[in-house]
Design a protein around this motif. Structure first.
Motif, short mmCIF file in Angstrom:
data_model
loop_
_atom_site.label_atom_id
_atom_site.label_comp_id
_atom_site.label_asym_id
_atom_site.label_seq_id
_atom_site.Cartn_x
_atom_site.Cartn_y
_atom_site.Cartn_z
N ASN A 56 0.85 -1.18 0.00
CA ASN A 56 0.00 0.00 0.00
C ASN A 56 0.90 1.24 0.00
OD1 ASN A 56 -1.70 2.10 0.55
ND2 ASN A 56 -2.64 1.18 2.36
N PRO A 57 0.86 2.06 -1.06
CA PRO A 57 1.77 3.22 -1.11
C PRO A 57 1.56 4.21 0.03
CG PRO A 57 0.11 3.34 -2.85
CD PRO A 57 0.02 1.97 -2.25
N ALA A 58 0.34 4.27 0.57
CA ALA A 58 0.08 5.19 1.69
C ALA A 58 0.82 4.77 2.95
CB ALA A 58 -1.43 5.27 1.96
N CYS A 59 1.21 3.50 3.03
CA CYS A 59 1.87 2.99 4.24
C CYS A 59 3.38 3.11 4.19
CB CYS A 59 1.48 1.53 4.46
SG CYS A 59 -0.24 1.31 4.96
N ARG A 60 3.92 3.66 3.11
CA ARG A 60 5.36 3.88 3.06
C ARG A 60 5.72 5.05 3.96
NH1 ARG A 60 5.64 3.27 -3.49
NH2 ARG A 60 5.52 0.99 -3.54
N ARG A 61 6.71 4.87 4.78
CA ARG A 61 7.05 5.88 5.77
C ARG A 61 8.53 6.29 5.66
NH1 ARG A 61 2.09 6.10 6.05
NH2 ARG A 61 0.87 5.29 7.79
N THR A 62 8.78 7.55 5.93
CA THR A 62 10.14 8.05 6.08
C THR A 62 10.34 8.38 7.55
OG1 THR A 62 10.19 8.99 3.85
CG2 THR A 62 11.78 9.85 5.43
N LEU A 63 11.39 7.84 8.15
CA LEU A 63 11.63 8.06 9.58
C LEU A 63 12.77 9.06 9.77
CD1 LEU A 63 11.46 4.39 10.94
CD2 LEU A 63 9.59 6.00 10.53
N GLU A 64 12.49 10.12 10.50
CA GLU A 64 13.54 11.06 10.90
C GLU A 64 13.92 10.72 12.34
OE1 GLU A 64 11.95 14.97 10.30
OE2 GLU A 64 12.48 14.98 8.16
N GLY A 163 -5.42 -4.30 13.25
CA GLY A 163 -6.88 -4.38 13.13
C GLY A 163 -7.60 -3.13 13.59
N LEU A 164 -6.91 -2.26 14.33
CA LEU A 164 -7.50 -1.00 14.79
C LEU A 164 -6.88 0.14 13.98
CD1 LEU A 164 -7.46 -1.62 18.64
CD2 LEU A 164 -9.48 -1.58 17.17
N ASN A 165 -7.53 0.47 12.87
CA ASN A 165 -7.00 1.46 11.94
C ASN A 165 -7.94 2.66 11.86
OD1 ASN A 165 -4.98 -0.46 11.31
ND2 ASN A 165 -6.29 -1.37 9.75
N PRO A 166 -7.61 3.76 12.52
CA PRO A 166 -8.50 4.94 12.50
C PRO A 166 -8.76 5.42 11.08
CG PRO A 166 -6.77 5.20 14.15
CD PRO A 166 -6.41 4.00 13.34
N ARG A 167 -10.04 5.69 10.79
CA ARG A 167 -10.43 6.19 9.47
C ARG A 167 -10.68 7.69 9.53
NH1 ARG A 167 -9.39 4.15 5.00
NH2 ARG A 167 -11.15 5.35 4.17
N VAL A 168 -9.83 8.39 10.25
CA VAL A 168 -9.88 9.85 10.29
C VAL A 168 -8.48 10.37 9.97
CG1 VAL A 168 -11.75 9.94 12.00
CG2 VAL A 168 -9.38 9.93 12.77
N PRO A 169 -8.36 11.55 9.35
CA PRO A 169 -7.05 12.06 8.96
C PRO A 169 -6.19 12.45 10.17
CG PRO A 169 -8.82 13.15 7.74
CD PRO A 169 -9.46 12.40 8.86
N PHE A 170 -4.88 12.32 9.99
CA PHE A 170 -3.90 12.81 10.95
C PHE A 170 -2.87 13.65 10.19
CE2 PHE A 170 -5.76 9.68 13.61
CZ PHE A 170 -5.51 10.08 14.92
N GLY A 171 -2.40 14.71 10.83
CA GLY A 171 -1.42 15.59 10.20
C GLY A 171 0.00 15.33 10.65
N ARG A 196 -3.59 5.02 6.59
CA ARG A 196 -3.44 3.84 5.75
C ARG A 196 -4.07 3.99 4.37
NH1 ARG A 196 -1.33 -0.51 8.28
NH2 ARG A 196 -2.35 -1.97 6.84
N SER A 197 -4.55 5.17 4.05
CA SER A 197 -4.97 5.50 2.69
C SER A 197 -4.64 6.97 2.45
CB SER A 197 -6.46 5.22 2.47
OG SER A 197 -7.25 6.02 3.32
N GLU A 198 -4.53 7.35 1.19
CA GLU A 198 -4.06 8.69 0.86
C GLU A 198 -4.92 9.79 1.47
OE1 GLU A 198 -1.30 9.40 -0.64
OE2 GLU A 198 -0.71 7.39 -1.31
N ASP A 199 -6.24 9.56 1.55
CA ASP A 199 -7.14 10.60 2.07
C ASP A 199 -7.00 10.80 3.57
OD1 ASP A 199 -8.30 7.94 2.14
OD2 ASP A 199 -10.11 8.88 2.94
N LEU A 200 -6.28 9.90 4.25
CA LEU A 200 -6.10 10.01 5.70
C LEU A 200 -4.76 10.65 6.07
CD1 LEU A 200 -7.52 6.55 6.82
CD2 LEU A 200 -8.72 8.73 6.59
N LEU A 201 -3.97 11.00 5.04
CA LEU A 201 -2.70 11.70 5.26
C LEU A 201 -2.96 13.19 5.06
CD1 LEU A 201 -0.49 9.26 3.15
CD2 LEU A 201 -0.46 9.45 5.65
N ALA A 202 -3.21 13.91 6.13
CA ALA A 202 -3.66 15.30 6.02
C ALA A 202 -2.64 16.18 5.30
CB ALA A 202 -3.95 15.87 7.41
#
Length: 219
Positions: A56-64, A163-171, A196-202
């Motif tokens: 899932n491309p939305a789940c790719r993360r960059t860690l600082e 299994g607990l994946n919030p369906r609200v955006p986070f910034g 976990r989806s593009e629309d949830l990445l504020a």
């Protein structure tokens, strides 16, 4: 609480199985899955691994990552993230922490994330950890999205898991490990619950970039 009954049941099931399929996102991370296999299987099996390439491309993360070996850990500076969510409610903050005291210690001399965010003006803060009580935890998890809709920040230990994946955006997503806290595997599972989806990445790629403090010296 003992897991012996579950292990014994798995031993009985595996003994008569022709094939055994294990689904684990981190099968090679820390050896835990292989240790489990050795404990429940009568003979060492041949392991065939199926690797799924289409992530899932939305789940790719960059860690600082910042390393901090100090015995007394302090919360990260979240003033910019707090200002953003005060201006736009969709810019929620997720704090993933391996230490309950660092997350929400009421009288911790070095401060906690809850106290820090309240000082920055946030009042709608939700907590999810192992000591909030089973009834409250069940109510929160069963109504997770409705609860978080009115929330400015969610502060969680690894009680929030697969299994607990919030369906609200986070910034903004931040992670703070602790030597005496949760394992790396569990923290990785926790931080991947958000966006976990593009629309949830504020903030798109900015939200994918996670600020991480590791309670250890740099390798």
């Amino acid at each position: 609480r003992s897991q012996l009954a579950h292990v014994m049941q798995l031993e009985r099931l595996c003994a008569g199985a022709t094939f055994l399929l294990l689904a684990d996102a981190h099968i090679d991370m820390d050896g835990r899955v292989m240790d489990f296999l050795e404990g429940v299987l009568p003979d060492k099996p041949e392991i065939l691994k199926l690797v799924l390439r289409g992530k899932n491309p939305a789940c790719r993360r960059t860690l600082e990552i910042v390393y901090d070996p100090n015995p007394v850990q302090k919360p990260m500076d979240l003033s910019a993230a707090a200002a953003a969510v005060l201006e736009d409610p969709e810019q929620r903050i997720a704090v993933c922490c391996g230490s309950l005291r660092l997350l929400a210690g009421a009288h911790r001399e070095a401060g906690s994330y809850e106290a820090s965010l309240r000082q920055l003006g946030l009042t709608k803060i939700k907590m999810l950890h192992g000591e909030i009580g089973e009834d409250e935890k069940r109510l929160l998890c069963d109504n997770l999205d409705d609860t978080l809709t009115e929330c400015q920040a969610l502060l969680s230990t690894c009680a929030l898991t697969v299994g607990l994946n919030p369906r609200v955006p986070f910034g903004k997503i931040v992670v703070h490990s602790h030597k005496n806290g949760a394992s790396v595997r569990d923290i990785f599972q926790l931080m991947q619950r958000f966006g976990r989806s593009e629309d949830l990445l504020a903030n798109g790629d900015e939200t994918r970039t996670i600020s991480v403090t590791v309670h250890d010296k740099a390798p």
